[in-house]
Design a protein around this motif. Structure first.
Motif, mmCIF file in Angstrom:
data_model
loop_
_atom_site.group_PDB
_atom_site.id
_atom_site.type_symbol
_atom_site.label_atom_id
_atom_site.label_comp_id
_atom_site.label_asym_id
_atom_site.label_seq_id
_atom_site.Cartn_x
_atom_site.Cartn_y
_atom_site.Cartn_z
ATOM 1 N N PRO A 163 0.786 -1.240 0.000
ATOM 2 C CA PRO A 163 0.000 0.000 0.000
ATOM 3 C C PRO A 163 0.816 1.288 0.000
ATOM 4 O O PRO A 163 0.267 2.347 -0.270
ATOM 5 N N ASP A 164 2.107 1.220 0.270
ATOM 6 C CA ASP A 164 2.937 2.423 0.257
ATOM 7 C C ASP A 164 3.691 2.586 -1.068
ATOM 8 O O ASP A 164 4.564 3.431 -1.179
ATOM 9 N N THR A 165 3.351 1.757 -2.057
ATOM 10 C CA THR A 165 4.035 1.770 -3.346
ATOM 11 C C THR A 165 3.065 2.174 -4.443
ATOM 12 O O THR A 165 1.894 1.868 -4.381
ATOM 13 N N ARG A 166 3.588 2.874 -5.426
ATOM 14 C CA ARG A 166 2.807 3.202 -6.614
ATOM 15 C C ARG A 166 3.493 2.565 -7.816
ATOM 16 O O ARG A 166 4.716 2.516 -7.894
ATOM 17 N N VAL A 167 2.689 2.113 -8.764
ATOM 18 C CA VAL A 167 3.196 1.553 -10.007
ATOM 19 C C VAL A 167 2.469 2.246 -11.147
ATOM 20 O O VAL A 167 1.248 2.403 -11.098
ATOM 21 N N ALA A 168 3.213 2.648 -12.162
ATOM 22 C CA ALA A 168 2.605 3.293 -13.333
ATOM 23 C C ALA A 168 2.139 2.221 -14.310
ATOM 24 O O ALA A 168 2.901 1.336 -14.682
ATOM 25 N N VAL A 169 0.866 2.290 -14.667
ATOM 26 C CA VAL A 169 0.287 1.353 -15.631
ATOM 27 C C VAL A 169 -0.413 2.151 -16.732
ATOM 28 O O VAL A 169 -0.798 3.296 -16.538
ATOM 29 N N PHE A 170 -0.568 1.518 -17.901
ATOM 30 C CA PHE A 170 -1.225 2.190 -19.017
ATOM 31 C C PHE A 170 -2.690 2.484 -18.708
ATOM 32 O O PHE A 170 -3.374 1.709 -18.055
ATOM 33 N N VAL A 171 -3.143 3.611 -19.209
ATOM 34 C CA VAL A 171 -4.556 3.967 -19.198
ATOM 35 C C VAL A 171 -5.170 3.293 -20.424
ATOM 36 O O VAL A 171 -4.569 3.285 -21.496
ATOM 37 N N ILE A 172 -6.355 2.712 -20.274
ATOM 38 C CA ILE A 172 -7.021 2.084 -21.418
ATOM 39 C C ILE A 172 -7.552 3.190 -22.325
ATOM 40 O O ILE A 172 -8.390 3.982 -21.909
ATOM 41 N N PRO A 173 -7.040 3.261 -23.571
ATOM 42 C CA PRO A 173 -7.448 4.356 -24.457
ATOM 43 C C PRO A 173 -8.904 4.236 -24.911
ATOM 44 O O PRO A 173 -9.387 3.130 -25.170
ATOM 45 N N ASP A 174 -9.570 5.374 -25.010
ATOM 46 C CA ASP A 174 -10.914 5.395 -25.577
ATOM 47 C C ASP A 174 -10.850 4.875 -27.005
ATOM 48 O O ASP A 174 -9.928 5.207 -27.754
ATOM 49 N N GLY A 175 -11.800 4.077 -27.379
ATOM 50 C CA GLY A 175 -11.876 3.583 -28.743
ATOM 51 C C GLY A 175 -10.943 2.430 -29.066
ATOM 52 O O GLY A 175 -10.890 1.984 -30.208
ATOM 53 N N ALA A 176 -10.199 1.948 -28.076
ATOM 54 C CA ALA A 176 -9.286 0.825 -28.332
ATOM 55 C C ALA A 176 -10.088 -0.438 -28.620
ATOM 56 O O ALA A 176 -11.153 -0.655 -28.037
ATOM 57 N N PRO A 177 -9.567 -1.302 -29.513
ATOM 58 C CA PRO A 177 -10.260 -2.560 -29.786
ATOM 59 C C PRO A 177 -10.212 -3.484 -28.569
ATOM 60 O O PRO A 177 -9.398 -3.300 -27.653
ATOM 61 N N ASP A 178 -11.082 -4.476 -28.573
ATOM 62 C CA ASP A 178 -11.216 -5.363 -27.419
ATOM 63 C C ASP A 178 -9.914 -6.017 -26.998
ATOM 64 O O ASP A 178 -9.635 -6.125 -25.805
ATOM 65 N N ASP A 179 -9.091 -6.474 -27.954
ATOM 66 C CA ASP A 179 -7.859 -7.164 -27.565
ATOM 67 C C ASP A 179 -6.865 -6.220 -26.892
ATOM 68 O O ASP A 179 -6.161 -6.614 -25.957
ATOM 69 N N VAL A 180 -6.826 -4.959 -27.299
ATOM 70 C CA VAL A 180 -5.965 -3.971 -26.643
ATOM 71 C C VAL A 180 -6.511 -3.654 -25.256
ATOM 72 O O VAL A 180 -5.768 -3.637 -24.273
ATOM 73 N N ARG A 181 -7.823 -3.432 -25.176
ATOM 74 C CA ARG A 181 -8.452 -3.124 -23.881
ATOM 75 C C ARG A 181 -8.221 -4.263 -22.880
ATOM 76 O O ARG A 181 -7.866 -4.032 -21.732
#
Length: 101
Positions: A24-42
């Motif tokens: 809980p004291d750690t942060r990790v940067a992860v991708f934001v799911i882009p609007d309009g992305a196809p299902d396999d990318v999402r």
């Protein structure tokens, strides 16, 4: 005595901070799911986010390293969250002309 304010750096472009449940004291940067992305990318990005927060992917892959620098998850070969599968899906999306709109 005034308390020093702790400033949180901005995440890299296209990413946001998440907090792993077991760290809980750690942060990790992860991708934001882009609007309009196809299902396999999402789905691929969603699985990487789940792995970062929960410590495991729905495919059964466990997170082996998790710290402020990032994490590594051993996804199944057919998992959309596996980097090589997600990169293929992202390249196909980009080639279709839809990415970046």
């Amino acid at each position: 005595m005034k308390r020093k304010k702790h400033t949180v750096p901005e995440p890299p472009p296209g990413k946001e901070w998440v907090t792993p449940k077991r760290m809980p004291d750690t942060r990790v940067a992860v991708f934001v799911i882009p609007d309009g992305a196809p299902d396999d990318v999402r789905e691929g990005i969603a699985r990487q986010r789940i792995a970062a927060v929960d410590g495991a992917c729905p495919c059964g892959g466990a997170v082996y390293v998790l710290d402020a620098e990032g994490f590594w998850c051993e996804h199944e070969d057919d998992c959309p969250g596996l980097d090589r599968n997600l990169l293929v899906a992202m390249r196909e999306w980009r080639a279709s002309g839809w990415a970046g709109r």
